[in-house]
Design a protein around this motif. Structure first.
Motif, mmCIF file in Angstrom:
data_model
loop_
_atom_site.group_PDB
_atom_site.id
_atom_site.type_symbol
_atom_site.label_atom_id
_atom_site.label_comp_id
_atom_site.label_asym_id
_atom_site.label_seq_id
_atom_site.Cartn_x
_atom_site.Cartn_y
_atom_site.Cartn_z
ATOM 1 N N ALA A 1 1.002 -1.914 -0.309
ATOM 2 C CA ALA A 1 -0.259 -0.200 0.406
ATOM 3 C C ALA A 1 0.313 0.919 0.487
ATOM 4 C CB ALA A 1 -1.111 0.109 1.197
ATOM 5 N N ILE A 2 2.584 0.950 0.391
ATOM 6 C CA ILE A 2 3.229 2.564 0.496
ATOM 7 C C ILE A 2 4.049 2.219 -0.491
ATOM 8 C CG2 ILE A 2 2.110 3.260 2.720
ATOM 9 C CD1 ILE A 2 4.548 2.312 3.795
ATOM 10 N N GLY A 3 4.938 0.938 -0.762
ATOM 11 C CA GLY A 3 6.375 0.867 -1.534
ATOM 12 C C GLY A 3 6.444 1.457 -2.163
ATOM 13 N N LYS A 4 5.595 1.482 -3.123
ATOM 14 C CA LYS A 4 5.526 2.717 -4.803
ATOM 15 C C LYS A 4 5.136 3.195 -4.577
ATOM 16 C CE LYS A 4 2.320 0.216 -7.049
ATOM 17 N NZ LYS A 4 2.173 -0.995 -6.486
ATOM 18 N N GLY A 5 4.678 4.338 -4.052
ATOM 19 C CA GLY A 5 4.513 5.778 -3.509
ATOM 20 C C GLY A 5 6.016 6.498 -2.505
ATOM 21 N N TYR A 6 6.951 4.982 -1.824
ATOM 22 C CA TYR A 6 8.177 5.421 -1.560
ATOM 23 C C TYR A 6 8.845 5.416 -2.239
ATOM 24 C CZ TYR A 6 11.823 4.664 1.730
ATOM 25 O OH TYR A 6 13.378 5.163 2.299
ATOM 26 N N ALA A 7 8.986 4.725 -3.510
ATOM 27 C CA ALA A 7 10.257 4.667 -4.568
ATOM 28 C C ALA A 7 9.891 5.801 -5.559
ATOM 29 C CB ALA A 7 9.964 2.594 -4.885
ATOM 30 N N ALA B 1 -5.161 6.779 0.385
ATOM 31 C CA ALA B 1 -6.118 6.994 -1.186
ATOM 32 C C ALA B 1 -6.671 5.475 -0.327
ATOM 33 C CB ALA B 1 -5.605 6.418 -2.021
ATOM 34 N N THR B 2 -6.043 4.256 0.275
ATOM 35 C CA THR B 2 -6.024 3.170 1.111
ATOM 36 C C THR B 2 -7.302 2.920 1.877
ATOM 37 O OG1 THR B 2 -3.908 1.848 -0.015
ATOM 38 C CG2 THR B 2 -4.849 0.991 1.278
ATOM 39 N N SER B 3 -6.527 3.794 2.863
ATOM 40 C CA SER B 3 -7.872 4.776 3.741
ATOM 41 C C SER B 3 -8.813 4.832 3.822
ATOM 42 C CB SER B 3 -7.179 5.040 4.525
ATOM 43 O OG SER B 3 -5.435 4.884 4.854
ATOM 44 N N VAL B 4 -9.384 5.611 2.704
ATOM 45 C CA VAL B 4 -10.523 6.476 2.308
ATOM 46 C C VAL B 4 -11.165 5.212 2.198
ATOM 47 C CG1 VAL B 4 -11.140 8.398 0.700
ATOM 48 C CG2 VAL B 4 -9.491 8.796 1.810
ATOM 49 N N PHE B 5 -11.073 4.344 1.216
ATOM 50 C CA PHE B 5 -11.201 3.537 0.623
ATOM 51 C C PHE B 5 -11.568 2.385 2.028
ATOM 52 C CE2 PHE B 5 -9.556 2.957 -4.301
ATOM 53 C CZ PHE B 5 -10.308 3.038 -4.561
ATOM 54 N N VAL B 6 -11.569 2.569 2.412
ATOM 55 C CA VAL B 6 -12.031 1.852 3.709
ATOM 56 C C VAL B 6 -13.124 2.493 4.801
ATOM 57 C CG1 VAL B 6 -11.236 0.580 6.055
ATOM 58 C CG2 VAL B 6 -9.424 0.336 4.103
ATOM 59 N N MET B 7 -13.000 3.672 4.824
ATOM 60 C CA MET B 7 -13.624 4.550 5.680
ATOM 61 C C MET B 7 -14.930 4.594 4.645
ATOM 62 S SD MET B 7 -10.645 7.467 6.923
ATOM 63 C CE MET B 7 -9.282 6.617 7.766
ATOM 64 N N GLY B 8 -15.130 4.842 3.226
ATOM 65 C CA GLY B 8 -16.072 5.344 3.197
ATOM 66 C C GLY B 8 -16.052 6.554 2.716
ATOM 67 N N LYS B 9 -16.983 7.221 1.959
ATOM 68 C CA LYS B 9 -16.828 8.522 1.191
ATOM 69 C C LYS B 9 -17.291 9.895 2.115
ATOM 70 C CE LYS B 9 -20.770 9.609 -0.825
ATOM 71 N NZ LYS B 9 -22.088 10.200 -1.857
ATOM 72 N N GLU B 10 -18.399 9.706 3.497
ATOM 73 C CA GLU B 10 -17.948 10.760 3.981
ATOM 74 C C GLU B 10 -17.368 11.087 5.361
ATOM 75 O OE1 GLU B 10 -21.007 8.409 3.015
ATOM 76 O OE2 GLU B 10 -22.035 9.642 1.960
ATOM 77 N N VAL B 11 -16.755 9.576 5.703
ATOM 78 C CA VAL B 11 -15.642 9.872 6.954
ATOM 79 C C VAL B 11 -14.898 9.747 5.832
ATOM 80 C CG1 VAL B 11 -15.096 7.835 8.930
ATOM 81 C CG2 VAL B 11 -17.240 8.064 8.313
ATOM 82 N N GLY B 12 -14.512 9.481 5.116
ATOM 83 C CA GLY B 12 -12.824 9.525 3.793
ATOM 84 C C GLY B 12 -12.937 11.011 4.307
ATOM 85 N N LEU B 13 -13.743 11.881 3.427
ATOM 86 C CA LEU B 13 -13.656 12.961 2.981
ATOM 87 C C LEU B 13 -13.824 13.998 4.361
ATOM 88 C CD1 LEU B 13 -17.515 13.580 0.491
ATOM 89 C CD2 LEU B 13 -14.510 14.448 0.146
ATOM 90 N N ASP B 14 -14.615 13.975 5.767
ATOM 91 C CA ASP B 14 -14.505 14.262 6.632
ATOM 92 C C ASP B 14 -12.686 14.149 7.590
ATOM 93 O OD1 ASP B 14 -15.700 16.069 8.554
ATOM 94 O OD2 ASP B 14 -14.671 14.431 9.551
#
Length: 325
Positions: free
Chosen positions: A168-174, A283-296
């Motif tokens: 979930a973060i390896g390619k971003g870190y690279a 980005a991964t976290s927002v998927f898990v949280m859902g739209k409303e919670v993720g945006l907040d």
């Protein structure tokens, strides 16, 4: 005549120093990478891109859980047995990941690698796993069980069978590290695109900011926004192709590491942040949280913005995003 010569010489000087964008596409870390740099000629660009590839390959060896000899594999092999002393770079990466786990209350968790693979997104699933199977699938997941010893520089997973992974973060870190390596060499501008994990710096040869196109996965030919990015990362994650459907509910391949249930309600998330590593995790976290919670959640973070596309194709922006239509 002399004046004409001086003018011609001046124009030649501008032409000789003119720069262009050079791009190379290749496979690294099991994914597609597009590396673009602003340079004076192809030879110079090739040298820069070779250095970026060298850096990405180095990081892959450091964080790979497939290589039995990597430090990450050693941490996993010694889960519940003993701490493993690792390079400071890997230690700090894990430390930041644990910090992100706390920030997201476990929606992001590098110990997700401990999950049993009970969900199949290849079309072979005919029924949902039972509640007990789902509960058991995440029994070894939990960033709280990652013990970091700052003085010793060691990492200990205190549960037998526990694993960490950097999917979930390896390619971003690279992408981040390749960018920093090139900037240190004096490369004035470029883009590292690691399969949707993008980091930019500098400007285009014409002086304009880089513009990143955002498309709706339900209509990939339609660009609904152009985001100008200034020395920023933007990560786009989607789950519109890998999903299963039971009882009218669409379950996507990004799974909540706290519950074992796949995410629902969102098909695409784009996050802008200072670093691709951070944007990747969020980005991964927002998927898990859902739209409303993720945006907040995103709206409470400084320097972070996002775009969410829900299952109905609706486009949702965080507070400060101003796309170029």
């Amino acid at each position: 005549m002399k004046r004409l010569f001086l003018i011609l010489f001046f124009l030649w000087g501008i032409s000789a120093s003119a720069q262009s964008v050079f791009k190379r596409t290749l496979k690294l870390m099991g994914s597609r990478f597009d590396i673009s740099v602003v340079a004076e000629n192809q030879q110079q660009a090739d040298g820069y891109i070779d250095i970026a590839v060298e850096e990405i390959t180095r990081i892959e060896k450091l964080i790979s859980s497939w290589d039995a000899n990597s430090q990450t594999s050693m941490i996993n092999a010694n889960a519940g047995i003993q701490p493993v002393i690792v390079d400071r770079e890997l230690f700090n990466l894990i430390k930041r990941a644990v910090g992100l786990s706390k920030l997201t209350q476990g929606a992001f968790d590098i110990s997700y690698a401990s999950m049993d693979k009970i969900w199949k997104f290849d079309g072979s699933m005919e029924m949902m796993p039972t509640e007990e199977e789902i509960k058991q699938s995440v029994s070894k997941v939990g960033y709280q069980h990652i013990d970091l010893n700052e003085n010793a520089g060691s990492v200990f997973l205190d549960t037998k069978g526990m694993k960490i992974g950097f999917g979930a973060i390896g390619k971003g870190y690279a992408a981040d590290q390749a960018k920093e390596r090139l900037k240190a060499l004096g490369v004035q501008a470029g883009i590292i695109n690691a399969s949707g994990d993008m980091n930019t710096w500098g400007r285009q040869p014409n002086g304009e900011l880089w513009n990143i196109a955002i498309t709706n996965p339900l209509n990939k030919d339609n660009v609904f926004a152009m985001l100008p990015v200034d020395n920023q990362a933007i990560v786009t994650s989607g789950n519109y192709e890998k999903f299963v459907k039971f009882n009218g509910v669409r379950y996507a391949h990004i799974i909540d590491p706290r519950t074992g249930y796949p995410s629902t309600g969102i098909i695409s998330v784009s996050v802008m942040a200072a670093k691709a590593e951070l944007a990747d995790a969020l980005a991964t976290s927002v998927f898990v949280m859902g739209k409303e919670v993720g945006l907040d959640f995103i709206n409470q973070l400084n320097g972070v913005e996002c775009i969410i596309i829900d299952e109905q194709g609706n486009i949702n922006y965080s507070n400060l995003i101003k796309p170029k239509q």
